[in-house]
Scaffold this motif. Structure first.
Motif, PDB file in Angstrom:
ATOM      1  N   ASP A 115      -3.863   6.918  16.140  1.00  0.00           N
ATOM      2  CA  ASP A 115      -3.661   7.913  15.084  1.00  0.00           C
ATOM      3  C   ASP A 115      -4.060   7.313  13.741  1.00  0.00           C
ATOM      4  N   ALA A 116      -5.169   7.765  13.193  1.00  0.00           N
ATOM      5  CA  ALA A 116      -5.707   7.194  11.954  1.00  0.00           C
ATOM      6  C   ALA A 116      -4.913   7.582  10.709  1.00  0.00           C
ATOM      7  N   GLU A 117      -4.036   8.567  10.816  1.00  0.00           N
ATOM      8  CA  GLU A 117      -3.282   9.019   9.647  1.00  0.00           C
ATOM      9  C   GLU A 117      -1.837   8.516   9.634  1.00  0.00           C
ATOM     10  N   GLN A 118      -1.355   8.005  10.767  1.00  0.00           N
ATOM     11  CA  GLN A 118       0.057   7.662  10.863  1.00  0.00           C
ATOM     12  C   GLN A 118       0.455   6.491   9.977  1.00  0.00           C
ATOM     13  N   ALA A 119      -0.408   5.499   9.836  1.00  0.00           N
ATOM     14  CA  ALA A 119      -0.051   4.337   9.018  1.00  0.00           C
ATOM     15  C   ALA A 119       0.255   4.753   7.585  1.00  0.00           C
ATOM     16  N   TRP A 120      -0.561   5.657   7.035  1.00  0.00           N
ATOM     17  CA  TRP A 120      -0.326   6.089   5.663  1.00  0.00           C
ATOM     18  C   TRP A 120       0.989   6.856   5.562  1.00  0.00           C
ATOM     19  N   LYS A 121       1.299   7.654   6.576  1.00  0.00           N
ATOM     20  CA  LYS A 121       2.586   8.347   6.599  1.00  0.00           C
ATOM     21  C   LYS A 121       3.729   7.329   6.619  1.00  0.00           C
ATOM     22  N   ASP A 122       3.570   6.273   7.427  1.00  0.00           N
ATOM     23  CA  ASP A 122       4.603   5.234   7.499  1.00  0.00           C
ATOM     24  C   ASP A 122       4.741   4.515   6.159  1.00  0.00           C
ATOM     25  N   LEU A 123       3.630   4.216   5.523  1.00  0.00           N
ATOM     26  CA  LEU A 123       3.658   3.499   4.248  1.00  0.00           C
ATOM     27  C   LEU A 123       4.267   4.339   3.134  1.00  0.00           C
ATOM     28  N   LYS A 124       3.993   5.630   3.146  1.00  0.00           N
ATOM     29  CA  LYS A 124       4.530   6.509   2.097  1.00  0.00           C
ATOM     30  C   LYS A 124       6.056   6.586   2.149  1.00  0.00           C
ATOM     31  N   GLN A 125       6.637   6.314   3.307  1.00  0.00           N
ATOM     32  CA  GLN A 125       8.098   6.299   3.390  1.00  0.00           C
ATOM     33  C   GLN A 125       8.691   5.180   2.550  1.00  0.00           C
ATOM     34  N   TYR A 126       7.872   4.186   2.239  1.00  0.00           N
ATOM     35  CA  TYR A 126       8.308   3.070   1.399  1.00  0.00           C
ATOM     36  C   TYR A 126       7.803   3.216  -0.038  1.00  0.00           C
ATOM     37  N   ASN A 127       7.272   4.394  -0.351  1.00  0.00           N
ATOM     38  CA  ASN A 127       6.759   4.660  -1.698  1.00  0.00           C
ATOM     39  C   ASN A 127       5.736   3.611  -2.140  1.00  0.00           C
ATOM     40  N   ILE A 128       4.839   3.265  -1.238  1.00  0.00           N
ATOM     41  CA  ILE A 128       3.799   2.306  -1.570  1.00  0.00           C
ATOM     42  C   ILE A 128       3.006   2.810  -2.764  1.00  0.00           C
ATOM     43  N   ASN A 129       2.638   1.881  -3.655  1.00  0.00           N
ATOM     44  CA  ASN A 129       1.954   2.290  -4.879  1.00  0.00           C
ATOM     45  C   ASN A 129       0.946   1.232  -5.307  1.00  0.00           C
ATOM     46  N   ALA A 130       0.280   1.472  -6.411  1.00  0.00           N
ATOM     47  CA  ALA A 130      -0.822   0.626  -6.861  1.00  0.00           C
ATOM     48  C   ALA A 130      -0.398  -0.770  -7.275  1.00  0.00           C
ATOM     49  N   MET A 131       0.911  -1.022  -7.375  1.00  0.00           N
ATOM     50  CA  MET A 131       1.385  -2.372  -7.663  1.00  0.00           C
ATOM     51  C   MET A 131       1.428  -3.231  -6.404  1.00  0.00           C
ATOM     52  N   ASP A 132       1.378  -2.591  -5.250  1.00  0.00           N
ATOM     53  CA  ASP A 132       1.563  -3.283  -3.978  1.00  0.00           C
ATOM     54  C   ASP A 132       0.236  -3.792  -3.406  1.00  0.00           C
ATOM     55  N   THR A 133       0.344  -4.601  -2.359  1.00  0.00           N
ATOM     56  CA  THR A 133      -0.813  -5.129  -1.636  1.00  0.00           C
ATOM     57  C   THR A 133      -0.626  -4.831  -0.152  1.00  0.00           C
ATOM     58  N   LEU A 134      -1.707  -4.422   0.509  1.00  0.00           N
ATOM     59  CA  LEU A 134      -1.637  -4.069   1.930  1.00  0.00           C
ATOM     60  C   LEU A 134      -2.567  -4.962   2.741  1.00  0.00           C
ATOM     61  N   LEU A 135      -2.017  -5.576   3.791  1.00  0.00           N
ATOM     62  CA  LEU A 135      -2.800  -6.415   4.702  1.00  0.00           C
ATOM     63  C   LEU A 135      -2.811  -5.767   6.087  1.00  0.00           C
ATOM     64  N   GLY A 136      -3.991  -5.396   6.553  1.00  0.00           N
ATOM     65  CA  GLY A 136      -4.134  -4.842   7.891  1.00  0.00           C
ATOM     66  C   GLY A 136      -4.466  -5.946   8.881  1.00  0.00           C
ATOM     67  N   ILE A 137      -3.806  -5.925  10.029  1.00  0.00           N
ATOM     68  CA  ILE A 137      -4.001  -6.968  11.041  1.00  0.00           C
ATOM     69  C   ILE A 137      -4.470  -6.307  12.332  1.00  0.00           C
ATOM     70  N   ALA A 138      -5.655  -6.677  12.804  1.00  0.00           N
ATOM     71  CA  ALA A 138      -6.190  -6.112  14.047  1.00  0.00           C
ATOM     72  C   ALA A 138      -7.255  -7.049  14.583  1.00  0.00           C
ATOM     73  N   ALA A 139      -7.014  -7.617  15.749  1.00  0.00           N
ATOM     74  CA  ALA A 139      -7.967  -8.569  16.314  1.00  0.00           C
ATOM     75  C   ALA A 139      -9.353  -7.944  16.456  1.00  0.00           C
ATOM     76  N   SER A 140      -9.405  -6.727  16.969  1.00  0.00           N
ATOM     77  CA  SER A 140     -10.691  -6.068  17.203  1.00  0.00           C
ATOM     78  C   SER A 140     -11.356  -5.625  15.914  1.00  0.00           C
ATOM     79  N   GLY A 141     -10.532  -5.245  14.930  1.00  0.00           N
ATOM     80  CA  GLY A 141     -11.058  -4.667  13.701  1.00  0.00           C
ATOM     81  C   GLY A 141     -11.445  -3.215  13.859  1.00  0.00           C
ATOM     82  N   THR A 142     -11.041  -2.610  14.973  1.00  0.00           N
ATOM     83  CA  THR A 142     -11.423  -1.216  15.245  1.00  0.00           C
ATOM     84  C   THR A 142     -10.213  -0.297  15.445  1.00  0.00           C
ATOM     85  N   THR A 143      -9.015  -0.783  15.209  1.00  0.00           N
ATOM     86  CA  THR A 143      -7.798  -0.008  15.462  1.00  0.00           C
ATOM     87  C   THR A 143      -7.653   1.128  14.447  1.00  0.00           C
ATOM     88  N   PRO A 144      -7.698   2.400  14.885  1.00  0.00           N
ATOM     89  CA  PRO A 144      -7.632   3.533  13.950  1.00  0.00           C
ATOM     90  C   PRO A 144      -6.402   3.517  13.043  1.00  0.00           C
TER      91      PRO A 144
END
Length: 272
Positions: A115-144
């Motif tokens: 689900d390519a949209e679920q991560a953003w939904k999960d992050l918005k629950q924490y009120n993520i904003n422009a002050m924050d930093t996001l690190l994506g972790i995926a061995a393949s680099g193709t995880t939606p």
């Protein structure tokens, strides 16, 4: 991507594993693992830039988020969960999210990573904003799930990084700081919990430890802000005080029982 077959999915250099003896299997796995730290070493320049960017934002009140699926997600959650007890920080300084939610830490959640949209939904629950930093972790680099999270984050002015184990991945395209650790084929073909997971864990250790040191959560080489949540850690705190202040163990125990903080005791003692 450069190759039609991902490096993480290429056939193992070993075959007929089921015919190998125990020692032969262990030696083969160990030989493959030995290459991982050298590959991580080559990525230090980009890791440094990511850390410096993260620290500058966290000094102003920003947070560090990890997102991932499967093994990658579990490693992120693990690293984030160890920051509060180790460095005495709030549990909202470093936040780890895994596709499928906390239940996915123990059991695979079917299709959660697709689900390519679920991560953003999960992050918005924490009120993520422009002050924050996001690190994506995926061995393949193709995880939606992870790609979608970074893509939406960038649209919202959030600095992004990633840890991947393939070159020129779709995930790296969405990262301001792409940390690419191409460890090659796994001992068991496609089992990225092995070398790829080890590489990711090493880098996460480097990132969170360096960030916490830069944010002042270590004195000398000691975890003076650690939570004294069990007997082992209390004994460690006593030892720190004995060595740092050159006092006897009994006095150190009394001070720790009273103030509950190694850092606080050291600061008070220095003022006397």
């Amino acid at each position: 991507m450069k190759n039609s077959i991902l490096a993480t999915e290429q056939p193992s250099k070993y075959d007929n594993l089921e015919r190998m003896g125990t020692r032969e299997l262990l030696v083969g796995i160990n030989q493959e693992d030995q290459a991982v730290p050298l590959i991580v070493e080559k990525a230090i320049p980009i890791i440094q830039r990511f850390v410096d960017s993260t620290v500058s934002r966290m000094e102003k009140g920003g947070r560090l988020f990890y997102i991932g699926a499967g093994t990658s997600g579990r490693l992120g959650v693990l690293d984030a969960s160890e920051c509060p007890p180790t460095y005495g920080v709030s549990d909202d300084w470093v936040i780890g999210l895994i596709a499928g939610g906390d239940i996915a830490l123990r059991k695979a959640v079917e299709n959660a990573e697709d689900d390519a949209e679920q991560a953003w939904k999960d992050l918005k629950q924490y009120n993520i904003n422009a002050m924050d930093t996001l690190l994506g972790i995926a061995a393949s680099g193709t995880t939606p799930y992870v790609i979608g999270g970074l893509k939406n984050a960038r649209k919202n002015g959030i600095v992004t990084g990633c840890i991947v184990c393939n070159d020129d991945s779709p995930l790296a395209e969405q990262a301001d700081f792409p940390i690419e650790l191409v460890v090659g084929p796994e001992f068991v073909t496609g089992s990225t919990r092995m070398k790829a997971g080890t590489a990711q864990k090493l880098v996460l250790n480097m990132i969170s430890t360096t960030v916490m040191i830069k944010l002042g959560r270590v004195k000398g080489n000691k975890m003076v802000d650690m939570q004294l949540s069990n007997t082992k850690l209390t004994k460690r705190g006593v030892k720190m005080l004995v060595e740092e202040l050159m006092i006897d163990e009994q006095r150190a125990k009394r001070l720790l029982a009273k103030h509950k903080s190694v850092r606080k005791i050291i600061e008070l003692y220095r003022k006397e």
